[in-house]
Design an enzyme around this catalytic site. Sequence first.
Site, short mmCIF file in Angstrom:
data_model
loop_
_atom_site.label_atom_id
_atom_site.label_comp_id
_atom_site.label_asym_id
_atom_site.label_seq_id
_atom_site.Cartn_x
_atom_site.Cartn_y
_atom_site.Cartn_z
CD1 TRP A 481 -1.59 2.40 1.61
CD2 TRP A 481 -3.29 0.97 1.40
NE1 TRP A 481 -2.75 3.11 1.74
CE2 TRP A 481 -3.82 2.26 1.62
CE3 TRP A 481 -4.18 -0.09 1.24
CZ2 TRP A 481 -5.19 2.52 1.69
CZ3 TRP A 481 -5.55 0.16 1.32
CH2 TRP A 481 -6.03 1.46 1.54
CG ASP A 482 3.97 3.51 -2.76
OD1 ASP A 482 4.38 4.20 -1.83
OD2 ASP A 482 4.65 3.27 -3.78
CG ASP A 552 11.51 4.44 -2.48
OD1 ASP A 552 10.98 3.36 -2.18
OD2 ASP A 552 10.89 5.37 -3.04
#
Length: 737
Positions: A481-482, A552
Site C-alpha cells: 500500500w503506497d 527507497d
Amino acid sequence: MPVVFEKCAEDGTSFFLLNTPNSSYIISVLENGIVSHSGWSRRIEKWSGNSAIWKTDRGVNLPPDLDPRNLSLDTVPQEYSTAGKSDFRPGAIELALNDGTHTLDLRYFSHDIIEEKPQLEGLPATYSVNSGEVETVALKLKDTKYDIFVTLFYAVWAERDVICRWVKIENKTDGKIKIEKVMSACIDFAGSDYKMLQMSGSWGRERKVYMRDLVPGTQSIESRRGSSSHHHNPFVALLSEDASEDSGEVFGFNFVYSGNFEARIDVDYMESARFSMGINPYNFSWNLEAGASFTAPEVVMVYSKDGLGAMSRTFHDLYRERLCRGEWKDKPRPIVINNWEATYFDFDEKKLCVLADAAKDAGVEMFVLDDGWFGNRFDDRRALGDWVVNTQKLKGGLSYIVSEMKKRGLGFGLWVEPEMVSPESELFKAHPDWCIHIPGREMYLARTQLMLDLSRKEVTDYLFETLSGVFASADISYIKWDFNRYMTDAYSEGLETEQQQEVAYRYVLGLYSLLERLTAKFPHILFESCASGGGRFDPGILYYMPQIWTSDNTDALSRISIQAGTTLVYPPSAMSCHVSAVPNHQTGRITPLAQRAFTAMAGTYGYELDMTKLTKEEIAQIAEYSNLYKKIRYIVQSGDLYRLVSPWEKSDKVEKYAAWMNVSKDKSFAVVTVSWVYAEALAPKIVLKLKGLDGNADYKDLKSGKIYSAKELMYYGLLLANLWPGNASEQILLVRV
Ligand code: DGJ
C-alpha cells in the site's frame, strides 16, 4: 497492581503512584484540585509526597486560593498545563471558548481505575488481552467556570516498562467550543540535564539519529506534511547525560498517529524541561459541538534504566504483541521478489514469468507486482485511481498472472496507491471534487498526482468497494500500500468553511477507517505499508499493516544507518528490507552480495533486482541466502535485537563498521552480523563483545564448529579479522550447546 491511589499523610494531598516493573510515575492532586506532576523515575515503591510541589518566591499571577507568595502555576510542575492562567510556558491544551476567551483552569473532578486498556474509538492504539496486564487511570478534570471536562488516561502495563497516555475532551456546555491545541501527553521534568534524541532525514535517508543537549527555550520536531513524514519520525527520547546503548536512564515517546504531529521540549527559567507530544496545532482546530467529545491519539511512553537497547526491546515487544494485529502478526513473513527495480513500468506477462522462474530458483516465496499493472499506467504521470487491469501488459488479467505464479509455487502480491489520483485518469474526470484542493487556486502536483479527500465518507466508501473488488478478483495474499506525496492546500469540498482546519486530521481518520474495513474483510492478506519508502513509518500504520517498506534507498551501506535508526523504536518484523542490484539505483555504489544479503536479513527479507540478468552461480548463491534466512527468520522476526555497534555512536570519528545481533527469546540461538561501512586496506581486527546470551551456557559457532562460553563471547569478545576486501560483511550463527 500497578496503580496505587493514596492520601499523603503529611499535607493531605492525594497521589497516584503508577508502577511499571522498573519505573514509578507520580501524579499529585493538591488541596485545591490542581493536578501536579511529581516525577517519573526508576521504581521507588513508596512516595512520601515531600517534593510534590516546588515553592518559589518569584511566582506571579497566583491563583487566589493558594499561598500568594510561594506558589505559581509557572513553577508547579503540571500534569496537563492550560493556557491563560499563571503558567506562561506553552500549554498542553488551548480551547477557544464561547465567550471569546482562551483561558482554561482545570482542576481534579473524579477518577476511575479501569482493569484493562479501553480502546480509542476510530484510532489505532496498543491493546490489552489478558486480565491484569494493564490498569488504566482515567483522571477527570473540570474547568472552574464551564462544564468542560478533560480526562487524562494513563494505561499502566504490569509487566512492561510502558505507560500509554491519551486525552478526551468533553463539551457539556450548551454552546460550541473550538479545540485549537490538544497534546496527548505532557510531562514537566524537574530538571533539564538530558540529551534529546530524534530521528530525522529525508527521502532515501530516513531516521538518522541526532542527539543534542537541552537548552533554555524550545527544541522541537514536527510534520506539517499530512503524514508523519520522512523528515522527522514521531519519536523523541530524553536520555540522562550518562546514558548510552546499555546504561543510563532513557524516556522514550512515540506518537501512535500517522499525520501532522509536534513533539517539543521547552526549557524554562527554572531549568525544568516540559515535554509534550500530540497533533500539530499548525492548521488544526476542531469544532466541538455542545454534548460532543474528542479523543486525541495515544502516546506510548517507555522507561529504561538500562539505556537505549532496553528501551528498543520494550518498544519491539509491545508493538509485536499488543499493537500489530491479524493473521500475520506472529506468522513468519515470506521472502518476496518485487519487480520494481527489476522492470519499473516496462513489463508484460512474459517478462514477469521469466523473472518469477529465476526468483523461484533463488528460494523466493512471494512475487510482488509493483506499480504499472493498471489503467493507462505506462509511467508515473497518469492513471492513479483507475484500478482496472492494463490488458496491454497483462493480457490474461490478474487471475492469469496469479495462476502462473502459483504454478511456480509462489504467492502473489500486488501494489496499490489508493489514496491518490492522477489528473489524467478516469476517476479524476468523474469526480474532480474528490481531491484535496482549494477551489479557485492552482493545484500543485507532486509526482504528477493529487491526494484523494479521505475526509469524505463517499470517497472512502468508493475506495473500499473498488479495492475489495480488486483484492477479491484473484488469489492475492499480499498488498503493498503506497503513498507518494504530501498534503498541500488542505481543504475539503465536503466540509463547511469553519471546519477546514479539521481536514488534515479527518483525512487520517478516513484512512484509518478504510484500513480497518479492508484488513477485517481480507484477514488472510499480508499488508505492507510504503510511502515513497519510509515516509509513514509510525505505530499508527503498524496497527493495520504489520510491516513497512523501510526506505527507497536499497544501498546496503545506506540501509545500515537507516535500519539501525529504525530499530530504535520499531521491531525488525516491521522493517521490510530487500537485496537490490549493483551499482545501486539510488547511490551508484557497488557493494558485495553478502553485505547486501546480511543487511537485508536484519528485517523481513526480499529481493528487488532483475534476477534474469544473473548467472546460474549467482542464483545459486542467492538461493543459499534465502535458505539461510528461512532458518533464522523466526529469530530475527520474533527474537530480541541487540545493537552492538551503531552508526550514530561514531559520528565524531570515521564510522568503520556496524554490528548487531538477534537472539531467540529462549536464548538458544543467536545471529551476529557485522558489516564494514568504510573500506580500509589491511582492515584492523575487530573484537566484538556480544550481548544477550545465556551467561551460564556455551555456544557453538555453526560455521567453525568452535565452542565458546557465553561469558567469553560477552566479556572478552569474538575476534573477527580479514573482512575486507572480500565480503565486507560476516554473519555468525551461534547455537547453545
Ligand atoms: C514508491 C515506492 O517506495 C517504491 O518502492 C515503488 O513502489 C514506487 N513508489 C512505485 O511507484
